[in-house]
Design a protein around this motif. Structure first.
Motif, PDB file in Angstrom:
ATOM      1  N   ALA A   1      -2.694   6.343  -2.145  1.00  0.00           N
ATOM      2  CA  ALA A   1      -3.594   6.636  -1.022  1.00  0.00           C
ATOM      3  C   ALA A   1      -2.769   6.827   0.249  1.00  0.00           C
ATOM      4  O   ALA A   1      -1.680   6.278   0.370  1.00  0.00           O
ATOM      5  CB  ALA A   1      -4.601   5.498  -0.840  1.00  0.00           C
TER       6      ALA A   1
ATOM      7  N   GLU B   1      -5.281  -2.307   5.145  1.00  0.00           N
ATOM      8  CA  GLU B   1      -6.452  -3.080   5.517  1.00  0.00           C
ATOM      9  C   GLU B   1      -7.683  -2.172   5.478  1.00  0.00           C
ATOM     10  O   GLU B   1      -7.696  -1.096   6.087  1.00  0.00           O
ATOM     11  CB  GLU B   1      -6.261  -3.664   6.920  1.00  0.00           C
ATOM     12  CG  GLU B   1      -7.349  -4.628   7.326  1.00  0.00           C
ATOM     13  CD  GLU B   1      -7.057  -5.269   8.666  1.00  0.00           C
ATOM     14  OE1 GLU B   1      -6.989  -6.504   8.718  1.00  0.00           O
ATOM     15  OE2 GLU B   1      -6.884  -4.507   9.653  1.00  0.00           O
ATOM     16  N   GLY B   2      -8.690  -2.579   4.724  1.00  0.00           N
ATOM     17  CA  GLY B   2      -9.917  -1.803   4.601  1.00  0.00           C
ATOM     18  C   GLY B   2      -9.853  -0.699   3.567  1.00  0.00           C
ATOM     19  O   GLY B   2     -10.855  -0.024   3.312  1.00  0.00           O
ATOM     20  N   GLY B   3      -8.685  -0.483   2.958  1.00  0.00           N
ATOM     21  CA  GLY B   3      -8.536   0.571   1.956  1.00  0.00           C
ATOM     22  C   GLY B   3      -9.059   0.131   0.603  1.00  0.00           C
ATOM     23  O   GLY B   3      -9.091  -1.057   0.299  1.00  0.00           O
ATOM     24  N   ASP B   4      -9.445   1.103  -0.214  1.00  0.00           N
ATOM     25  CA  ASP B   4      -9.948   0.762  -1.543  1.00  0.00           C
ATOM     26  C   ASP B   4      -8.901   0.961  -2.643  1.00  0.00           C
ATOM     27  O   ASP B   4      -9.137   0.597  -3.786  1.00  0.00           O
ATOM     28  CB  ASP B   4     -11.223   1.547  -1.865  1.00  0.00           C
ATOM     29  CG  ASP B   4     -11.034   3.052  -1.813  1.00  0.00           C
ATOM     30  OD1 ASP B   4      -9.990   3.512  -1.323  1.00  0.00           O
ATOM     31  OD2 ASP B   4     -11.944   3.776  -2.262  1.00  0.00           O
ATOM     32  N   LYS B   5      -7.749   1.550  -2.287  1.00  0.00           N
ATOM     33  CA  LYS B   5      -6.650   1.736  -3.239  1.00  0.00           C
ATOM     34  C   LYS B   5      -5.347   1.346  -2.557  1.00  0.00           C
ATOM     35  O   LYS B   5      -5.234   1.444  -1.336  1.00  0.00           O
ATOM     36  CB  LYS B   5      -6.548   3.202  -3.676  1.00  0.00           C
ATOM     37  CG  LYS B   5      -7.701   3.684  -4.506  1.00  0.00           C
ATOM     38  CD  LYS B   5      -7.402   4.995  -5.219  1.00  0.00           C
ATOM     39  CE  LYS B   5      -7.206   6.142  -4.295  1.00  0.00           C
ATOM     40  NZ  LYS B   5      -7.118   7.439  -4.995  1.00  0.00           N
TER      41      LYS B   5
ATOM     42  N   GLU C   1      -0.817  -2.504   0.448  1.00  0.00           N
ATOM     43  CA  GLU C   1      -2.230  -2.167   0.648  1.00  0.00           C
ATOM     44  C   GLU C   1      -2.510  -1.929   2.121  1.00  0.00           C
ATOM     45  O   GLU C   1      -1.798  -2.436   2.985  1.00  0.00           O
ATOM     46  CB  GLU C   1      -3.124  -3.271   0.095  1.00  0.00           C
ATOM     47  CG  GLU C   1      -2.919  -4.624   0.742  1.00  0.00           C
ATOM     48  CD  GLU C   1      -3.720  -5.732   0.083  1.00  0.00           C
ATOM     49  OE1 GLU C   1      -3.986  -6.739   0.764  1.00  0.00           O
ATOM     50  OE2 GLU C   1      -4.088  -5.611  -1.096  1.00  0.00           O
TER      51      GLU C   1
ATOM     52  N   SER D   1      -2.964   2.310  10.976  1.00  0.00           N
ATOM     53  CA  SER D   1      -3.429   1.441   9.897  1.00  0.00           C
ATOM     54  C   SER D   1      -2.568   0.190   9.843  1.00  0.00           C
ATOM     55  O   SER D   1      -1.396   0.211  10.211  1.00  0.00           O
ATOM     56  CB  SER D   1      -3.307   2.145   8.541  1.00  0.00           C
ATOM     57  OG  SER D   1      -4.183   3.218   8.427  1.00  0.00           O
TER      58      SER D   1
END
Length: 150
Positions: free
Chosen positions: A98, A133-137, A131, A104
């Motif tokens: 991603a 923050e707030g990401g789904d992948k 990762e 970010s």
């Protein structure tokens, strides 16, 4: 910060997740500096106006910028006492699933995959997952290889 008391202590952690780094914000200044250092001035990284109209809605960090932060973030997660040094030996299975939009927050997590003797030291293989923050992948997943000299 997790502290391992020697290689045997680290070996006992094989197969486990050992922690997370602090969150850090990826700024446009960092992205621009990385572009200057590497010569990668693609508009998705360095042109906020054009990037706002592009597929990500803003500039994004270079994948290799994200990867370059891995050593710093890993040093926040753990250390091994009683060793002389750790040497970056390489990486396996690098992926950038991603994007990392400008401003970010990212952090890394580490799972110890294996520890074993290797000419003059011990080879440590770890899976580092970065990762957003707030990401789904995840934004970066890499299996790092380090030689630790006792």
């Amino acid at each position: 910060m997790r502290i391992f008391n020697g290689i045997a202590d680290l070996e006992a952690a094989v197969g486990t997740h050992i922690g997370y780094s602090h969150w850090r914000t990826i700024t446009q200044e960092q992205i621009d500096a990385f572009a200057s250092a590497t010569g990668d001035h693609q508009w998705i990284h360095v042109d906020p106006h054009q990037a706002a109209q592009g597929p990500f809605g803003s500039t994004i960090a270079h994948g290799y910028l994200t990867l370059s932060l891995v050593p710093m973030m890993v040093w926040e997660i753990y250390t091994i006492e009683g060793v002389q040094m750790g040497i970056n030996y390489g990486a396996d299975k690098l992926r950038f699933p991603a994007p990392v939009p400008v401003d970010s927050k990212v952090r890394a997590g580490v799972e110890v995959l294996s520890v074993g003797p290797s000419g003059g030291g011990h080879q440590v293989r770890s899976r580092v997952t970065v990762e957003r923050e707030g990401g789904d992948k995840p934004v970066c997943v890499v299996d790092t290889v380090t030689v630790v000299v006792v």
